[in-house]
Design a protein around this motif. Structure first.
Motif, PDB file in Angstrom:
ATOM      1  N   PHE A 149       0.857  -1.189   0.000  1.00  0.00           N
ATOM      2  CA  PHE A 149       0.000   0.000   0.000  1.00  0.00           C
ATOM      3  C   PHE A 149       0.886   1.228   0.000  1.00  0.00           C
ATOM      4  N   GLY A 150       0.569   2.207  -0.851  1.00  0.00           N
ATOM      5  CA  GLY A 150       1.340   3.436  -0.907  1.00  0.00           C
ATOM      6  C   GLY A 150       0.475   4.652  -0.661  1.00  0.00           C
ATOM      7  N   GLY A 151       1.101   5.715  -0.201  1.00  0.00           N
ATOM      8  CA  GLY A 151       0.410   6.977   0.042  1.00  0.00           C
ATOM      9  C   GLY A 151       0.958   7.666   1.270  1.00  0.00           C
ATOM     10  N   ALA A 152       1.008   9.009   1.225  1.00  0.00           N
ATOM     11  CA  ALA A 152       1.607   9.768   2.323  1.00  0.00           C
ATOM     12  C   ALA A 152       0.618  10.629   3.082  1.00  0.00           C
ATOM     13  N   SER A 153      -0.615  10.739   2.596  1.00  0.00           N
ATOM     14  CA  SER A 153      -1.592  11.597   3.258  1.00  0.00           C
ATOM     15  C   SER A 153      -2.151  10.925   4.511  1.00  0.00           C
ATOM     16  N   ALA A 154      -2.860  11.702   5.313  1.00  0.00           N
ATOM     17  CA  ALA A 154      -3.498  11.151   6.507  1.00  0.00           C
ATOM     18  C   ALA A 154      -4.515  10.084   6.127  1.00  0.00           C
ATOM     19  N   ASP A 155      -5.259  10.303   5.041  1.00  0.00           N
ATOM     20  CA  ASP A 155      -6.227   9.301   4.591  1.00  0.00           C
ATOM     21  C   ASP A 155      -5.528   8.010   4.186  1.00  0.00           C
ATOM     22  N   ALA A 156      -4.376   8.145   3.499  1.00  0.00           N
ATOM     23  CA  ALA A 156      -3.630   6.951   3.086  1.00  0.00           C
ATOM     24  C   ALA A 156      -3.164   6.156   4.295  1.00  0.00           C
ATOM     25  N   ILE A 157      -2.643   6.829   5.286  1.00  0.00           N
ATOM     26  CA  ILE A 157      -2.153   6.134   6.475  1.00  0.00           C
ATOM     27  C   ILE A 157      -3.302   5.463   7.212  1.00  0.00           C
ATOM     28  N   ARG A 158      -4.436   6.126   7.272  1.00  0.00           N
ATOM     29  CA  ARG A 158      -5.602   5.520   7.945  1.00  0.00           C
ATOM     30  C   ARG A 158      -6.030   4.231   7.255  1.00  0.00           C
ATOM     31  N   VAL A 159      -6.177   4.269   5.940  1.00  0.00           N
ATOM     32  CA  VAL A 159      -6.637   3.086   5.205  1.00  0.00           C
ATOM     33  C   VAL A 159      -5.532   2.043   5.113  1.00  0.00           C
ATOM     34  N   GLY A 160      -4.308   2.499   4.849  1.00  0.00           N
ATOM     35  CA  GLY A 160      -3.191   1.564   4.762  1.00  0.00           C
ATOM     36  C   GLY A 160      -2.911   0.869   6.077  1.00  0.00           C
ATOM     37  N   GLY A 161      -3.078   1.589   7.184  1.00  0.00           N
ATOM     38  CA  GLY A 161      -2.897   0.950   8.481  1.00  0.00           C
ATOM     39  C   GLY A 161      -3.856  -0.202   8.701  1.00  0.00           C
ATOM     40  N   LYS A 162      -5.036  -0.082   8.138  1.00  0.00           N
ATOM     41  CA  LYS A 162      -6.047  -1.140   8.277  1.00  0.00           C
ATOM     42  C   LYS A 162      -5.750  -2.337   7.383  1.00  0.00           C
ATOM     43  N   HIS A 163      -5.198  -2.101   6.201  1.00  0.00           N
ATOM     44  CA  HIS A 163      -5.145  -3.169   5.191  1.00  0.00           C
ATOM     45  C   HIS A 163      -3.747  -3.642   4.808  1.00  0.00           C
TER      46      HIS A 163
END
Length: 385
Positions: A191-205
Motif C-alpha cells: 500500500f502506498g500513500g503519504a496523506s493522513a487518509d492513506a495512512i488511515r486506510v493503509g494501516g487497516k489493510h
C-alpha cells in the motif's frame, strides 16, 4: 526477517534522463548502453522478457509492474514476467475504482494459481485528479481512499470466503459473492500513500506499507504513524522504501555519473512531462520529497534530492550516490529502522538492474552480519523519536 528486493519492469527502456552516457560495470566489464526512450512500440515483448530475466539473475525477489491511465494492461505484463522466469515474483499495481473488487480479486487469484506464491497486489489509490479523470473518475482524494477501504474489504472476502458472502459498503454491494479460485496462501497487499487518509486506510489493510525515499528521520516518523494506525486492527505491517541507487567503483565516479544524469534529466524532462502529462503536485508524497529538496541537495550520508527537485518529485526520484559499499551501507541504515523491502531501480533500467546484483549481495551479506551481532535488531527495531 530476510530483506526483499523489488525492481521495475516496464514494457520498453525509458528513463527521466533519456540517452545516458555508457557506464562500466564494477568488475571492469564492457560499458553498458544508456537508457533513452526506446524507439518502436510501447510494448516490446523481447525487452519485457529480458528485463525480467536480468532481475532474476541479479537476485531480485520481485519486479514492480506500475500503473497509470496510459499504461499497458498490468495483468498481461505481469503474466509475461512470470512466464519467462523461474521464481521471480511481481508486485502488480492496481488502482481501485475501475474493476469490481470481486472481479479484481479473481484476476489476482487466477494469476496466482498459474504462478503460486509469486504475485503481490500494490494498491495505488491515485493522488492525481487529472490522471484519474483520463479514465473517467472524477472523485476527490478523500472519496477515493474511502472507496479503496471498501474495495479491499471485498477483495479479502472474495479471496478467503468458503461460503457465499454478502457485503453492504459505501461503494460496493455484493449479494452471494463467491470465488471458485482462491489463493492457496495469502496474496500480500502493499500500500502506498503519504496523506493522513492513506495512512488511515493503509494501516487497516497493508501487509507492506511503501514509502518513497525520504531521509532516515522522515522514514522513522512515517513508520511510527503507520504502526499507530495499524495497531487498532491488530496488524503489524512491514515497510518498504523506494530509491534510485547510483553506485560506482568509487564515490568520485558515482558523483560524476549522478551529475551527468541530472544534466540529461534537465534537458529531457520537460519533453516527458508534456508528452505524458506528468504532474504529481497534488500528491503528499511528492510534496514531502520537494520539501526535503528545498532543505538541501544531500541528506544523511548520501541521499540525493536533485532529481526530485528537477522532476517535481514525479514518483520515485531520490537517489543514493556513492561507491557500492557506501550505497549498501545507506540501504542498511533504512533496514535498521525496520524496513524489510527495498525497491530499487536505476536511470539506465536494464544495465542498472544487471549491475545491482553486486549491491544486493553487499546488502544481504551486511544484513546477515548485523543479524549475527544483534539477533533482535531486524525483528524488533528501535525507531528513533
Amino acid at each position: 526477517m530476510a530483506i526483499e528486493f523489488i525492481g521495475f519492469a516496464a514494457t520498453q527502456e525509458t528513463s527521466e534522463s533519456g540517452p545516458a552516457t555508457p557506464t562500466a560495470t564494477r568488475n571492469g566489464g564492457s560499458p553498458q548502453p544508456g537508457a533513452g526512450h526506446a524507439p518502436g512500440p510501447v510494448v516490446q515483448p523481447d525487452y519485457v522478457h529480458e528485463v525480467a530475466r536480468v532481475h532474476e539473475a541479479s537476485g531480485f525477489d520481485r519486479v514492480l509492474v506500475a500503473h497509470s491511465s496510459a499504461s499497458p494492461d498490468g495483468f498481461t505484463v505481469a503474466d509475461q514476467v512470470l512466464t519467462h522466469t523461474q521464481g521471480l515474483g511481481v508486485l502488480l499495481a492496481h488502482r481501485p475504482g475501475f474493476v469490481a473488487p470481486t472481479l479484481a480479486a479473481r484476476k489476482f487469484a487466477t494469476l496466482d494459481a498459474f504462478h503460486p506464491g509469486r504475485v503481490a497486489l500494490h494498491v495505488i489509490t491515485g493522488g492525481d485528479d487529472a490522471d484519474q479523470a483520463r479514465d473517467g473518475d472524477f472523485t476527490d482524494k478523500p472519496t477515493r481512499y474511502r472507496r479503496t477501504d471498501d474495495f479491499l474489504d471485498v477483495v479479502r472476502k472474495e479471496w478467503t470466503a468458503t461460503e457465499p458472502f454478502d457485503h453492504d459498503g459505501e461503494f460496493y454491494q455484493v449479494k452471494g459473492g463467491f470465488s471458485a479460485v482462491r489463493p492457496a496462501a495469502p496474496i500480500p497487499v502493499y500500500f502506498g500513500g503519504a496523506s493522513a487518509d492513506a495512512i488511515r486506510v493503509g494501516g487497516k489493510h497493508a501487509d507492506v506499507y511503501a514509502f518513497w525515499g525520504e531521509p532516515l528521520a522522515g522514514i522513522a516518523e512515517r513508520i511510527r504513524d503507520v504502526r499507530a494506525a495499524a495497531a487498532p486492527y491488530g496488524r503489524n505491517p512491514r515497510f518498504s522504501v523506494s530509491l534510485r541507487p547510483i553506485p560506482a567503483a568509487t564515490e568520485t565516479e558515482a558523483w560524476e555519473r549522478a551529475r551527468e544524469i541530472l544534466r540529461l534529466t534537465n534537458e529531457r524532462f520537460g519533453e516527458l512531462r508534456k508528452a505524458f502529462n506528468i504532474d504529481h503536485s497534488e500528491q503528499r508524497g511528492s510534496q514531502r520529497l520537494l520539501e526535503y529538496a528545498a532543505q538541501g541537495e544531500v541528506h544523511d550520508k548520501r541521499l540525493w534530492t536533485a532529481i526530485a527537485k528537477t522532476t517535481g518529485a514525479a514518483g520515485n526520484s531520490t537517489a543514493l550516490v556513492g561507491s557500492y559499499e557506501q550505497v549498501a551501507e545507506s540501504l542498511l541504515d533504512y533496514v535498521s529502522l525496520g524496513v524489510t523491502t527495498l525497491l530499487i531501480r536505476g536511470f539506465s533500467p536494464l544495465a542498472d538492474a544487471r549491475d545491482y546484483g553486486t549491491l544486493i549481495d553487499l546488502v544481504r551479506s551486511g544484513a546477515a552480519r548485523d543479524a549475527r551481532t544483534a539477533p533482535a535488531a531486524l525483528e524488533d527495531p528501535v525507531v528513533p523519536a
